[in-house]
Design an enzyme around this catalytic site. Structure first.
Site, PDB file in Angstrom:
ATOM      1  N   GLY A   1       5.017  -0.302 -13.820  1.00  0.00           N
ATOM      2  CA  GLY A   1       5.551  -0.187 -12.471  1.00  0.00           C
ATOM      3  C   GLY A   1       5.273  -1.447 -11.679  1.00  0.00           C
TER       4      GLY A   1
ATOM      5  N   ALA B   1       1.918  -0.817  -5.327  1.00  0.00           N
ATOM      6  CA  ALA B   1       0.643  -0.705  -6.033  1.00  0.00           C
ATOM      7  C   ALA B   1       0.658  -1.535  -7.312  1.00  0.00           C
ATOM      8  CB  ALA B   1       0.341   0.763  -6.338  1.00  0.00           C
TER       9      ALA B   1
ATOM     10  N   HIS C   1      10.707  15.612   4.648  1.00  0.00           N
ATOM     11  CA  HIS C   1      10.938  14.830   5.857  1.00  0.00           C
ATOM     12  C   HIS C   1      12.044  15.496   6.663  1.00  0.00           C
ATOM     13  CE1 HIS C   1      11.558  11.431   8.463  1.00  0.00           C
ATOM     14  NE2 HIS C   1      10.520  10.837   7.931  1.00  0.00           N
TER      15      HIS C   1
ATOM     16  N   ARG D   1       6.004  16.784  10.959  1.00  0.00           N
ATOM     17  CA  ARG D   1       7.091  16.839   9.994  1.00  0.00           C
ATOM     18  C   ARG D   1       7.291  18.209   9.374  1.00  0.00           C
ATOM     19  NH1 ARG D   1       6.230  11.220   6.473  1.00  0.00           N
ATOM     20  NH2 ARG D   1       6.900   9.818   8.136  1.00  0.00           N
TER      21      ARG D   1
ATOM     22  N   LEU E   1       2.487   2.976   2.394  1.00  0.00           N
ATOM     23  CA  LEU E   1       2.451   1.545   2.108  1.00  0.00           C
ATOM     24  C   LEU E   1       1.002   1.067   2.099  1.00  0.00           C
ATOM     25  CD1 LEU E   1       5.438   0.334   4.319  1.00  0.00           C
ATOM     26  CD2 LEU E   1       5.430   1.140   1.975  1.00  0.00           C
TER      27      LEU E   1
END
Lengths: 245, 234, 648
Positions: C51, C55, C277, C341, C452
């Site tokens: 990936g 990260a 969301h 949310r 993030l």
């Protein structure tokens, strides 16, 4: 909507390719162009045919993965990415030509999928600021004038989709390269590597087999993120300055 | 363990320029601008034809005396000729090399054809070829007088009138000057872009200047054959 | 075989790596205790990173800078396309540049509380500490954060937090942070310190003598299956939201890497903790392939409503004021449209379930800016939200200045993931998980602008020293390429692909995925109950069985075959979906993003049951369709005391 699609099919990098005609029906104007292709692919799979291969990922216009030439225009008739182009911009009964990005530096992998790794190598040649993790001073140590920060952002918006290269009659990567050069060279943090960055990136760009710039402006017209044409002038300025000094 | 990726020794400025597409394009831009400056002077000089034979013939004679007594007779002219020859060669060789590269960078065309860019932009290459051929003819006709029907050394007025008395010369000249106009229209703005003089604020002004230069030079150069053809100059 | 829902409770699991002592000093202490690898020896160690998002990109670049030989993978054509790029809002950091009372302790407190007390205090405190360094690092890399006229960084408050600690780059913060990490990674690739394999997908984890020693991966262009060996493996493969088919994730984001690791022994923690969301653009029809998020900031000025009457199909402009139900303002008068949310999402679902939803299929509610435009003027609204309005209009062809927006909740983030200790190491020694792929920091609910922060914290600052320790402490003899584990893992991968190709049925991968996604959304989405979860647990094995009978994948495995990629990921989604439902079933409480209708307060709020469920649930795999084993990690709250939240 019913549409006739003429799509470039090519089994592999070395296989010959050709335009193949497909009819699709039941297309909703609310579909994105890629959802329209999904619909075609579902039919093809059910028939036992290979679906049309195309790159895509985020489908919200930011990852830069998707891209195809639609009726001769990179990303199609609207100034956006292919995933954000909707079928309402076409008419029932239209014939639509779909082709992959064309450039020597972007060889076709399969159907509409091309290899854009040349872009990664351009970035690797100098499209960074050497700041190893942990070495940074406090973020407020160097104020950045707002104008410079805004210019940097405007150029950092490039998504690396390759539409500029696809639209350029010379297959040139000048707009892509200039976007990164301007983003980093305008910032005080980028100043120490300013000259070597532009020299190395232009050298890498040339080595990848991209064409030169003939200032046709096609790249900036096709750019979904609106990277402006004068960016190329700014990179030229940086390059000439770097070559002198 | 961080490894730097820079090359140890940097090539010279000239090598850096000539080896890269950006630098070579800058060579084209500078040589093009040199020729453009020359053309402005040339066009203004041509207009003396309207003042009569003595005026322009005297002007031609004066050109050979520039710089005297520091320079010898015709020295300046020869220096200018060599300078222009270098500009033409650099411009042409760069254009040829860059064009080969550009064509190779886009080996397969799109099946769906679409008109791209402006006429001026699309015709730079063919326009350049027409101009190169024209320059050869033009020198043979009015400099060396090899193909001039009158070929009177030191009498450009008579040579010009005689040359433009042939319809095919007029046609070739008009075509070449239209090509020149288009070439300058894209070329001037393009040179500014290539040399990094353009930015978002100047873009419009540069394009207007390019159009103005193209128009004035084309009109100025065309005025002479038109005047001969219509009998204003004879 | 026992019934799947008949899980067994195994030994409790504990995080043995976090030092005890004052929470402020634990990270320092851990770094001091960690053994170091001699810089000269680092290049002899190979580390695999799967990936290239925030990260993974950050980890790969940092490990390579430190001298390790990094071999990195991404299924995209370039490391720059990882889905971190799509994050909009911003990144939190306890810089306190505003002098508005922020501190590391406050960010720590907000995050633990926001996670509804299901996260580990030590981890969250470290995250808050490291957040400060992230901003410094990113600025040094040239990330063009928003700035004030004085040249200093601008911040904003985000997601109802009372301090202004969110740094941002217009609505493209994720893109800019990712490009920073990508550029740092590119520099190391060019320097030869990172060997990058784009368009290559991890399909299995190689475990040798109980340690993670490599991966089996498929070259997506040629179809070649290869094994890559290493001294440690880092998974930075993101979340599993795409199990729902429709989510805000990128189309190719998938759970295969973490699921294969789970099958090889890595425990999977809290799979039912998924975040929904509230402000996404609703689906426009059955063709919908993904959902697009609209920034939460829209709720600051937009008013949410539906018609009072069921099945009212009049255009919104023709519905008079007294026939509209501004339900959030009615139910939550104190917070109104700014409730958290999960509450906003559930309320939208409730009104739509009552048949009062608007738009195609009745799956939407209005977000109306008419009042804001009247009050502030069109220009002021355009200045604040212009780009969002444009994006909305591009997708829906409706002008939000004239017609109210339609929004609906969508799956957005998954808090669950591979169980990791304080060192970010999974239960398989030598296998580390970073970013959204692990479960560590967000508990049962993630705060805005924290994803993030966590991705970069893990990659730049947390993983490098802890991985160092692992490599320094353990003997890692080279794995020969003909090792039985290598041969077996490769064969398993090949067999499964061949099996999929050999079915030659009549249903496409997407048709199965849509069906699985709808089932999960209905039964394990915004609100869950026992009956629904049991229905899903009964249905998933049937779907899986049907898959193996009816799946159709044309072409071969020796070429670029996107249908095969999808089908192969689906096999893992079936098993993951089952575990999500089981986890949701076993956790008979409501907390954060997990709402069990049986466990709510009299006014309809989520009711946590700390006595019984104050733990992280780490599940051990025992076989496809076989009951897994639950290992509980007790959570202690020494610094932030659990309270029940109330927004009424």
């Amino acid at each position: 909507m019913n549409l006739t699609l003429r799509i470039w099919r090519q089994a592999g990098p070395d296989a010959p390719g050709s335009m193949t005609t497909y009819q699709v029906g039941g297309i909703s104007p609310d579909m994105s162009f890629l959802e329209m292709l999904d619909t075609l692919n579902e039919e093809l799979i059910t028939l036992g045919d290979q679906p049309v291969a195309f790159d895509h990922d985020c489908r919200e216009g930011i990852c830069g993965a998707c891209g195809m030439v639609i009726n001769g225009q990179a990303h199609g008739p609207e100034r956006t990415t292919t995933c954000q182009l909707h079928m309402r911009h076409f008419q029932d009964g239209d014939t639509i030509d779909v082709e992959p990005w064309r450039a020597a530096a972007f060889p076709v992998v399969k159907d509409l999928v091309v290899d854009r790794s040349a872009f990664d190598r351009i970035i690797g040649s100098g499209g960074y600021i050497s700041a190893p993790t942990g070495s940074a001073p406090d973020a407020h140590a160097t104020p950045v004038p707002k104008e410079a920060a805004d210019t940097a952002f405007e150029h950092a918006e490039c998504i690396g989709c390759g539409a500029c290269v696809a639209a350029c009659p010379n297959g040139s990567a000048m707009l892509f390269t200039s976007a990164k050069v301007v983003h980093l060279n305008v910032l005080p943090q980028g100043a120490p590597e300013r000259a070597s960055r532009v020299r190395n990136m232009v050298t890498a760009m040339d080595a990848e087999g991209f064409g030169g710039c003939t200032n046709t402006g096609e790249c900036a017209t096709a750019c979904p993120k609106g990277i402006p044409l004068p960016s190329i002038a700014a990179m030229n300025r940086e390059f000439l300055r770097a070559a002198r000094g | 363990m961080t490894t730097a990726t820079r090359t140890a020794r940097r090539p010279s400025t000239l090598a850096t320029l000539w080896r890269s597409t950006v630098g070579k394009k800058a060579v084209m831009a500078v040589s093009g601008l040199v020729m453009l400056l020359y053309l402005v002077a040339h066009m203004l000089g041509n207009l003396k034809v309207f003042a009569g034979p003595d005026d322009i013939n005297g002007y031609a004679a004066w050109l050979r005396t520039i710089g005297q007594p520091f320079l010898g007779h015709e020295w300046f002219l020869w220096i200018a000729r060599f300078g222009l020859l270098a500009a033409v060669l650099l411009h042409g060789v760069s254009a040829y090399q860059l064009s080969r590269r550009d064509l190779a960078a886009r080996p397969s065309k799109y099946v769906h054809k679409r008109r791209r860019a402006s006429y001026a932009t699309r015709t730079m290459r063919w326009g350049g070829v027409i101009l190169a051929l024209f320059i050869v003819w033009h020198i043979l006709d009015l400099t060396t007088l090899t193909v001039n029907p009158v070929a009177e050394e030191g009498h450009p007025y008579q040579n010009v009138v005689a040359s433009f008395g042939r319809w095919y010369v007029d046609v070739f000249y008009i075509v070449a000057m239209l090509a020149l106009g288009f070439h300058i229209r894209h070329g001037f703005w393009s040179a500014a872009q290539t040399l990094g003089a353009n930015n978002a604020r100047r873009d419009r002004a540069l394009k207007l200047t390019a159009n103005g230069l193209a128009l004035v030079l084309t009109a100025g150069f065309l005025s002479v054959p038109v005047a001969v053809m219509t009998g204003v100059v004879s | 075989m026992s019934d799947y829902s008949d899980y067994r409770v195994g030994e409790p699991i504990a995080d043995t790596k976090a030092p005890t002592g004052p929470i402020e000093q634990r990270w320092d202490q851990r770094r001091f205790d960690a053994k170091l690898v001699n810089p000269a020896n680092r290049r002899k160690h190979t580390v695999i990173v799967v990936g290239t998002g925030l990260a993974g990109g950050a980890a790969g670049a940092t490990l390579a800078e430190q001298g390790y030989h990094v071999v990195q993978f991404c299924f995209q054509d370039s490391p720059r396309r990882a889905h971190s790029i799509a994050a909009q809002g911003g990144i939190n950091a306890a810089k306190n540049y505003r002098n508005d009372g922020d501190s590391i302790r406050r960010l720590f407190y907000d995050t633990v509380k926001g996670g509804d007390f299901r996260a580990r205090e030590s981890n969250v405190h470290r995250l808050a500490q490291v957040s400060v360094e992230i901003i410094d690092q990113c600025v040094a890399q040239g990330v063009p954060f928003a700035r004030e006229y004085g040249g200093l960084l601008d911040t904003r408050s985000f997601g109802g937090v009372q301090v202004s600690r969110t740094f941002y780059a217009r609505g493209q913060t994720g893109q800019q942070l990712l490009l920073g990490a990508y550029q740092a990674l590119s520099r190391q690739i060019a320097a030869g310190n990172v060997e990058i394999h784009p368009r290559t997908e991890m399909l299995d984890l190689l475990v040798v003598d109980g340690r993670a020693r490599g991966i089996v991966a498929r070259d997506l262009v040629t179809g070649a299956i290869s094994t890559y060996t290493a001294d440690a493996v880092v998974l930075a493969t993101g979340g599993y939201g795409n199990v729902f088919y429709l989510s805000t994730n990128a189309k190719n984001s998938n759970a295969t890497a973490i699921w294969r690791a789970h099958r090889r022994g890595a425990h999977f923690a809290n799979p039912c903790f998924t975040q929904i969301h509230p402000t996404c653009i609703p689906r426009s029809g059955d063709h919908q392939s993904k959902l697009t998020l609209m920034s939460e900031s829209l709720r600051n000025d937009g008013r949410i409503w539906v018609p009072k009457a069921q099945g009212d199909t009049r255009p919104p402009a023709e519905i008079p004021e007294d026939e509209r139900d501004y339900y959030l303002e009615r139910i939550y008068p104190a917070f109104g449209n700014l409730v958290p949310r999960d509450i906003a999402s559930r309320a939208a679902k409730n009104v739509c379930d009552e048949g009062r939803g608007v738009g195609p299929g009745g799956q939407g509610v209005y977000l109306d800016f008419a009042d804001a435009i009247r009050r502030l003027g069109r220009d002021a609204v355009a200045a604040k939200y212009g780009n969002l309005f444009d994006m909305y209009e591009r997708i829906t062809a409706e002008d939000p200045y004239q017609v109210p927006m339609r929004i609906y909740p969508a799956i957005h983030y998954t808090m669950g993931g591979l169980w990791v200790d304080y060192d970010l190491q999974t239960t398989v020694p030598g296998l580390f998980a970073v970013g959204e792929a692990n479960f560590s920091d967000h508990g049962a609910n993630r705060l805005g602008a924290s994803a993030l922060m966590q991705g970069l914290a893990d990659g730049y600052f947390v993983l490098p020293p802890t991985l160092n320790d692992y490599l320094a402490r353990n003997p890692l003899p080279a794995v020969p390429t003909d090792h039985p584990s290598v041969v077996e893992a490769e064969a398993e991968v090949e067999d499964r692909l061949n099996l999929i190709l050999s079915v030659d049925g009549d249903r496409t991968p997407d048709s199965f995925h849509r069906e699985l996604g709808e089932l999960l959304w209905d039964e394990c989405g915004m609100a869950r109950d026992e009956a629904g979860l049991r229905r899903a647990l009964a249905r998933i094995p049937q779907l899986r069985e049907e898959f193996w009978r009816r799946i159709k994948v044309p072409g071969t495995g020796q070429e670029l075959n996107q249908a095969l990629e999808k089908a192969n990921r689906l096999v893992d989604y079936f098993e993951l979906a089952e575990l999500m439902c089981l986890d949701a079933l076993h956790r008979a409480e409501s907390c954060g993003g997990h709402f069990r209708t049986e466990s709510q307060t009299p006014d309809g709020e989520a009711a946590r049951r700390d006595e019984e469920y104050g733990y992280a649930a780490a599940w051990e795999f025992t076989g496809t369709g076989a009951a897994p084993v639950l290992h509980r990690e007790a959570l202690d709250f020494e610094h932030v005391h659990p309270t029940q939240r109330s927004y009424a």
